[in-house]
Design an enzyme around this catalytic site. Sequence first.
Site, mmCIF file in Angstrom:
data_model
loop_
_atom_site.group_PDB
_atom_site.id
_atom_site.type_symbol
_atom_site.label_atom_id
_atom_site.label_comp_id
_atom_site.label_asym_id
_atom_site.label_seq_id
_atom_site.Cartn_x
_atom_site.Cartn_y
_atom_site.Cartn_z
ATOM 1 N N ASP A 1 19.843 -2.923 -7.902
ATOM 2 C CA ASP A 1 19.396 -1.523 -7.911
ATOM 3 C C ASP A 1 17.966 -1.425 -7.400
ATOM 4 O OD1 ASP A 1 18.262 -2.764 -10.124
ATOM 5 O OD2 ASP A 1 19.226 -1.477 -11.597
ATOM 6 N N ASN B 1 21.107 2.613 -23.067
ATOM 7 C CA ASN B 1 22.123 3.677 -23.004
ATOM 8 C C ASN B 1 23.430 3.181 -22.374
ATOM 9 O OD1 ASN B 1 21.451 3.398 -20.346
ATOM 10 N ND2 ASN B 1 20.804 5.516 -20.016
ATOM 11 N N HIS C 1 23.714 1.591 -19.543
ATOM 12 C CA HIS C 1 23.784 1.536 -18.082
ATOM 13 C C HIS C 1 23.869 0.091 -17.591
ATOM 14 C CE1 HIS C 1 19.098 1.666 -17.422
ATOM 15 N NE2 HIS C 1 19.502 0.481 -17.763
ATOM 16 N N GLU D 1 24.034 5.261 -14.660
ATOM 17 C CA GLU D 1 23.707 5.959 -15.898
ATOM 18 C C GLU D 1 24.970 6.605 -16.468
ATOM 19 O OE1 GLU D 1 20.946 5.214 -17.010
ATOM 20 O OE2 GLU D 1 19.240 6.133 -16.026
HETATM 21 P P1 PGA Z 1 15.889 -4.996 -19.919
HETATM 22 O O1 PGA Z 1 16.684 -3.879 -19.157
HETATM 23 O O2 PGA Z 1 16.461 -6.299 -19.518
HETATM 24 O O3 PGA Z 1 14.478 -4.806 -19.442
HETATM 25 O O4 PGA Z 1 16.044 -4.738 -21.377
HETATM 26 C C1 PGA Z 1 18.079 -3.838 -19.141
HETATM 27 C C2 PGA Z 1 18.486 -2.551 -18.487
HETATM 28 O O5 PGA Z 1 17.952 -1.489 -18.858
HETATM 29 O O6 PGA Z 1 19.353 -2.580 -17.610
#
Ligand code: PGA
Length: 249
Positions: free
Chosen positions: A71, A137, A139, A144
């Site tokens: 992404d 959340n 994602h 999302e």
């Molecule tokens: P993080 O993010 O590894 O920084 O917790 C995961 C995400 O939000 O996809």
Amino acid sequence: MRPDLTLQAQPDAGAVARAAADHIAARVRARGNLTVLVATGSTPMATYAELARRVQAGTLDLSRVTAVQLDEYQGLSDPDPRSLWEWMDRSFVAPLRITRTVRFDPRAAPQDTCRDYDAAVAAIGGIDLAILGLGLNGHLGFNEPPSPADAPTRTVTLTPASLESNRVYWDTDVPTQALTAGMEVILAARSTLLLVTGASKRAALGRLLTGPPSPDFPASLLSGEAVTVLADRAALEGQGPAPVSAVRA
Ligand code: PGA
């Protein structure tokens, strides 16, 4: 507890990183030219550092790996050290001495960069291994909620929850738009490692492990034998008993 997910419990984040690195190293040794979908975010950094340690020690050769970006923020100039591409380059591509990459082209119009990205992934035969983190959340990448299983590679508007999570990386305004590999790209990966560490992920992991698969929590759409959830004790605490066969200590 979902019977269609393989959960591998580890004592702590360091053990998750070593187990993930073992898994990746075994696949690279078996296949050589592995195509890997590479998440940024804080969770996989320990895994990438462990892989880098092995590469630098000469015990692991990742030179035939193709690294595919998961992404990217939209609307940044190029180069921008805050871009996810540059983060992926610093943490994965450069230290692992990887020479083949697929990225979202920041100079192209969003619909063109998404089309070109999908074409490039298809041309190399799809994703062999997806390394993913779990969003609070649910994602995956920037898919999302709600994101159905056939959500394509596209531009997305980030949710308030993601903007809040991303704020720590930005001293000015957090970008509100992003590009993401579609759910259809992620779910087509031939194998997936979902890394989940820390107490802050407890609720999200609980929803993943017990909730019904739903576009409202995109990570819950991962399923099948080829998906391994590698979680540490802090994230697993209070989750209730897992089927004994699904948990390897
Ligand atoms: P993080 O993010 O590894 O920084 O917790 C995961 C995400 O939000 O996809």
